[in-house]
Each structure stands twice: as structure tokens, then as C-alpha cells.
Design an enzyme around this catalytic site. Structure first.
Site, short mmCIF file in Angstrom:
data_model
loop_
_atom_site.label_atom_id
_atom_site.label_comp_id
_atom_site.label_asym_id
_atom_site.label_seq_id
_atom_site.Cartn_x
_atom_site.Cartn_y
_atom_site.Cartn_z
CB SER A 23 -0.92 0.01 1.23
OG SER A 23 -0.15 -0.14 2.40
CG ASN A 110 -4.13 -4.77 13.08
OD1 ASN A 110 -3.50 -4.67 12.02
ND2 ASN A 110 -4.58 -5.93 13.53
CB THR A 155 -40.88 25.08 -8.92
OG1 THR A 155 -41.98 25.49 -9.72
CG2 THR A 155 -40.78 25.96 -7.69
CG HIS A 156 -41.77 21.59 -11.69
ND1 HIS A 156 -41.94 20.27 -11.37
CD2 HIS A 156 -42.53 22.30 -10.82
CE1 HIS A 156 -42.78 20.18 -10.35
NE2 HIS A 156 -43.15 21.40 -9.99
CB SER A 277 -14.18 25.34 -28.52
OG SER A 277 -14.15 24.53 -29.69
CE LYS A 283 -19.12 26.08 -26.85
NZ LYS A 283 -19.40 24.76 -27.42
CG ASN A 285 -16.62 25.50 -23.78
OD1 ASN A 285 -17.64 25.97 -24.27
ND2 ASN A 285 -15.70 24.87 -24.50
CD GLU A 290 -19.04 22.05 -19.02
OE1 GLU A 290 -19.66 21.39 -19.85
OE2 GLU A 290 -18.13 22.84 -19.33
CE1 TYR A 317 -6.26 -3.48 8.92
CE2 TYR A 317 -5.35 -5.68 8.61
CZ TYR A 317 -5.49 -4.37 8.19
OH TYR A 317 -4.88 -3.96 7.04
CD GLN A 322 -2.78 -2.47 2.29
OE1 GLN A 322 -2.10 -2.72 3.28
NE2 GLN A 322 -2.49 -2.96 1.10
CE LYS A 325 -4.31 2.81 5.24
NZ LYS A 325 -5.26 1.66 5.18
N1 ARG Z 1 -1.23 -1.27 5.51
C1 ARG Z 1 -2.17 -1.79 6.45
C2 ARG Z 1 -3.53 -1.12 6.25
O1 ARG Z 1 -3.53 -0.07 5.73
C3 ARG Z 1 -1.70 -1.57 7.84
C4 ARG Z 1 -2.25 -2.53 8.82
C5 ARG Z 1 -1.70 -3.87 8.55
N2 ARG Z 1 -2.10 -4.80 9.56
C6 ARG Z 1 -1.99 -6.11 9.34
N3 ARG Z 1 -2.37 -6.87 10.27
N4 ARG Z 1 -1.53 -6.57 8.20
O2 ARG Z 1 -4.56 -1.62 6.62
#
Ligand code: ARG
Length: 461
Positions: A23, A110, A155-156, A277, A283, A285, A290, A317, A322, A325
Site C-alpha cells: 500500500s 492495526n 420550480t421544475h 474550444s 466558445k 466553456n 462542469e 482487522y 487497507q 485509503k
Molecule cells: N497497511 C495496512 C492497512 O492499511 C496496515 C495494517 C496492517 N495490519 C496487518 N495486520 N496486516 O490496513
């Protein structure tokens, strides 16, 4: 690279698996939160005499050096070290040697990752709340400067009744203020310190969780170690508050897009927030509006990803988590960027007054006022509605507006009408008569501008 959990393993990790489970490419942005949390944890360990002061000082110095390396872009993140936590711990051992191994005493990744996200979210909410404040202030300012401008309210998407442009803009300020409240409310539940929960059961070491909480400015510590490491409801709350903010912004953007057309012509966006454009030279825009409207999609999607990822997962956990994120980071980055751009775009837009004649000619904006006038004369509302409907039909047949009608024409439709009627169906008077708290009368809108100005001056936290 030797894994920090290498002890029980005989074979090395499959290369594809290593990439798959890493990660670091996205959680490296948590480096400052991770180091901040580790420093506090380390200080607490020393105060509780679980490690010595000398060891603690050595570790902290190493962590501060890593922080500088990350800040200056000199830190080399390694995929084989999986995530930000192990990257930092590994680097720490390179810098301070075996004593680095003591930092993880009474801690698990964790509870560590949960702490990091909480620290991260506190900062993000601070930023988003100040962006919401900046936008609200800008809108109140525009409302104040354009207090005389009238637009058709819809409205509408059909022209309904005349309203002050300021009244319409302040509607969005109300939404932004509720958005802000939602973020601040989520903040309360984010602001809880999870360290000490360790993997899931708590820790054997006599740590003092309150010290860590105090060092990191958390008013509360988590009460159940399993809950603390297993839930991400606080992330979902943040994403949900973000989704609502984006929903509001996207409606506003839709109006900006419409208002900026030559058909509507209620406003003109500045060159700085529009694009041309490549083929049509005429144009200009409204890309910013948007894009924000479009980006609401990914923010809604992030919320759904997160809820789906959490759904049905057994406590405590699991590695699924993971996956919290990327949606989280994307949400926060998107909301911040959209708020910033939107504010700058609306601040530099020019609101164009709509001529009285055009308002009168368009869509019978004061038809309801004609009905209300008849009610004042003692006609039951339903009957008044009917008479007004006939008046509109007459106008349509004869290609006239309400303002074009003579008293004689009106009296042909109903004898109850006399010359004061013109006073009631004039656009400006129609608005001024909405002199009810929360209504569009200038007096009421001015009062709201005052209320909002005061409210936005008060530091809410
Ligand atoms: N990179 C992990 C996460 O974001 C960290 C926690 C990992 N814990 C584990 N027991 N593998 O969740």
C-alpha cells in the site's frame, strides 16, 4: 529485503503478491501522521518506564530525521516493505540500529494505522471547514453587493416567482453551513485515540494511554480494543459528509452552467475559470463548473466503495481495510480542490442585472400575487386561482404579459379587480411582500446577510 515479520517464514513472498499487497504507493502520504503518532507513543513508553529515556531520545531523533527526509523528498519508499509503517520502521533501524525495534512495543500496525487515519482526518477536516467558510463568506459578500438584483425563481426549471439573487445565493450558504456542521460533528468521533488496542485484544504492557492521547491532543481514548481496530465508520462519515458537500456544489455548478449560457445570461464567468474550444472560436466553456459537477460522481462512488468494503467483514482487522485509503484520500483531495476552485470561480463571476421588462415578459412571475390579491379582496383562494389561470390564458391568447393588461381587460375577467392590482403584480412589490422570516423581501434578506456575517465571524471551533 528482509521482512519485519520474517521470523516464521521459510519462503520469500511471491513477487506479484508483494506488489499486490503493498500500500506504500498511496499510504506514503501518511508519513507525517505516522511519525507524529510514533513520537508520542515513544515518549509514553519512556514515561511508563517500558523503554529508557536514552532509548526514547535516540528513537525520536531518528524519527525526526526520517520526517525531514520525507519532507524533502529524499526518503526512498520500498514496495517490498509493504506500507508506510514498515518503511519508516525499517529506515529507523538503519539510522539508530537495534533500538529501533523497541518502538513497536505495545503496538500493532492495526492500532497504528487507525491512529494515522484519525490524525490525517483531523487535518483534512480543518482544511475543508476553512474552505467552506471561505466560500460562505464569498457568497455573503456577493449577496451584499448585488442586493438589488432580481432573478426568476424556478420550480421544475419553469419560471415561478421573482426572488432576489441574494436570496438564492444565501440558500447555498445555508447548505454550506450544514455541511460544515456535519464535518465538525464527524470530527468528534474521529477525535478518539486508539493506540493501546494493539492487534485487537489490548496489550500486556502497563502503558498509559492517556499520556499518548494528551500528547496528540485527543480528548478521548477508545473504550474497546476490538472496536477500535475493526471499524472505519469514522472514515465513512467523512466520505458521507463529503458526498453531501459535492451534491450541493454540483447543483450550484449546474446553475452556473445554465446561468452562463446566452439563453439565460444571468452571469458571466471570468476568463480565468473558463476554457476555449479547439474548433469553435466563439466558445467560452464553463469547464470548472462542469468538472466539479462531474467529480461529484467519484466522491459518491468512494462512499459506496468504502461501505461495500466494510460490509460483512468479521471483526476485527482484516486486510480488506487497507482498501479504505484510496477512496478516502481521493475524496478529501477532490472536495478540497472543488471548494477552492468553486470559490475563486464564483468570486470572479459577474452577475448581470435582468431588465425589468424582461422579467415582466417572462413566464407570469407574479401570477400567484394576482391570486393573493384577490384573496385579500375576500375571494376564496381556489376561486382566485381559477380567475388568475383564466387571466394567464387570456394573456397567452393575446400575446400579452400581466403587466401589459389594462384595468378594463382585467375587470372583464373578474369584477373584483380594481386599480390597486397593478401595485400587487409589480415584480419588486411581489418580492417586498414576501416579508416573512426566511422570505425573499429585501428587508428579510438583509437581516439574513447580517446574521450570516456575524455567524461566519465567530470562530466556530
Ligand atoms: N497497511 C495496512 C492497512 O492499511 C496496515 C495494517 C496492517 N495490519 C496487518 N495486520 N496486516 O490496513
Amino acid at each position: 529485503m528482509k521482512k519485519l515479520w520474517g521470523g516464521r517464514f521459510k519462503q520469500s513472498t511471491d513477487a506479484l503478491m508483494e506488489t499486490f499487497s503493498a500500500s506504500i504507493s498511496f499510504d506514503k502520504r501518511l508519513y507525517d501522521c505516522d511519525i507524529e503518532g510514533s513520537i508520542a507513543h515513544c515518549k509514553m513508553l519512556a514515561r511508563c518506564k517500558i523503554i529508557t529515556t536514552v532509548e526514547s531520545k535516540k528513537i525520536i531523533k531518528g524519527l525526526q530525521r526520517i520526517l525531514r527526509e520525507c519532507d524533502e523528498g529524499r526518503f526512498e519508499f520500498s514496495e517490498s516493505l509493504e506500507d508506510i509503517h514498515m518503511n519508516i520502521e525499517n529506515r529507523l533501524s538503519e539510522i539508530v540500529g537495534p533500538v529501533a525495534g523497541k518502538l513497536h512495543t505495545a503496538r500493532s500496525r492495526n492500532d497504528q494505522v487507525c491512529l494515522d487515519i484519525r490524525l490525517y482526518l483531523r487535518k483534512e477536516i480543518d482544511d475543508i471547514v476553512s474552505e467552506l467558510d471561505r466560500l460562505s463568506k464569498a457568497l455573503v459578500d456577493i449577496a451584499k453587493k448585488n442586493i438589488d438584483l432580481c432573478i426568476p425563481g424556478y420550480t421544475h426549471l419553469q419560471r415561478a416567482q421573482p426572488v432576489l439573487l441574494s436570496h438564492h445565493l444565501l440558500a447555498y450558504v445555508e447548505m454550506m453551513l450544514r455541511d460544515k456542521e456535519r464535518f465538525l460533528d464527524a470530527y468528534k468521533r474521529i477525535n478518539v485515540m486508539p493506540l493501546g488496542s494493539a492487534a485487537l485484544a489490548g496489550t500486556n504492557f502497563p502503558i498509559d494511554r492517556k499520556i499518548t492521547a494528551k500528547l496528540l491532543g485527543f480528548p478521548e481514548i477508545s473504550h474497546n480494543s476490538i472496536d477500535a481496530v475493526a471499524d472505519r465508520d469514522f472514515v465513512a462519515e467523512f466520505c458521507s459528509a463529503s458526498a453531501l458537500t459535492m451534491m450541493h456544489l454540483s447543483r450550484f455548478c449546474e446553475e452556473v452552467v445554465i446561468w452562463n449560457t446566452s439563453e439565460f445570461g444571468f452571469l458571466e464567468l471570468s476568463d480565468a475559470f473558463t476554457t476555449g474550444s479547439s474548433i469553435m472560436p466563439q466558445k467560452k466553456n464553463p469547464d470548472a463548473a462542469e468538472l466539479i459537477r462531474g467529480k461529484s460522481g467519484r466522491v459518491f462512488g468512494n462512499l459506496v466503495s468504502l461501505l461495500t468494503m466494510m460490509k460483512g467483514m468479521p471483526l476485527a482487522y482484516n486486510k480488506d481495510m487497507q482498501e479504505d485509503k484510496e477512496p478516502l484520500f481521493d475524496t478529501s483531495e477532490t472536495v478540497k480542490a472543488c471548494l477552492r476552485i468553486f470559490t475563486d470561480m464564483i468570486k470572479t463571476a459577474m452577475f448581470i442585472p435582468i431588465p425589468q421588462k424582461e422579467l415582466e415578459a417572462s413566464g407570469f412571475l407574479t401570477a400567484t400575487d394576482l391570486a393573493d390579491y384577490l384573496v385579500l379582496k375576500g375571494v376564496p383562494f381556489r376561486e382566485a386561482h381559477e380567475i388568475t389561470g383564466k387571466t394567464v390564458a387570456y394573456c397567452l391568447e393575446n400575446k400579452k404579459t400581466l403587466a401589459d393588461l389594462s384595468l378594463a381587460e382585467l375587470r372583464k375577467i373578474s369584477k373584483r379587480i380594481d386599480k390597486e392590482v397593478f401595485n400587487h403584480i409589480a415584480i419588486k412589490n411581489s418580492m417586498d411582500r414576501k416579508n416573512i422570516y426566511g422570505g425573499t423581501a429585501k428587508k428579510q434578506v438583509r437581516a439574513q446577510i447580517l446574521r450570516l456575517t456575524k455567524k461566519l465571524k465567530n470562530k466556530s471551533r
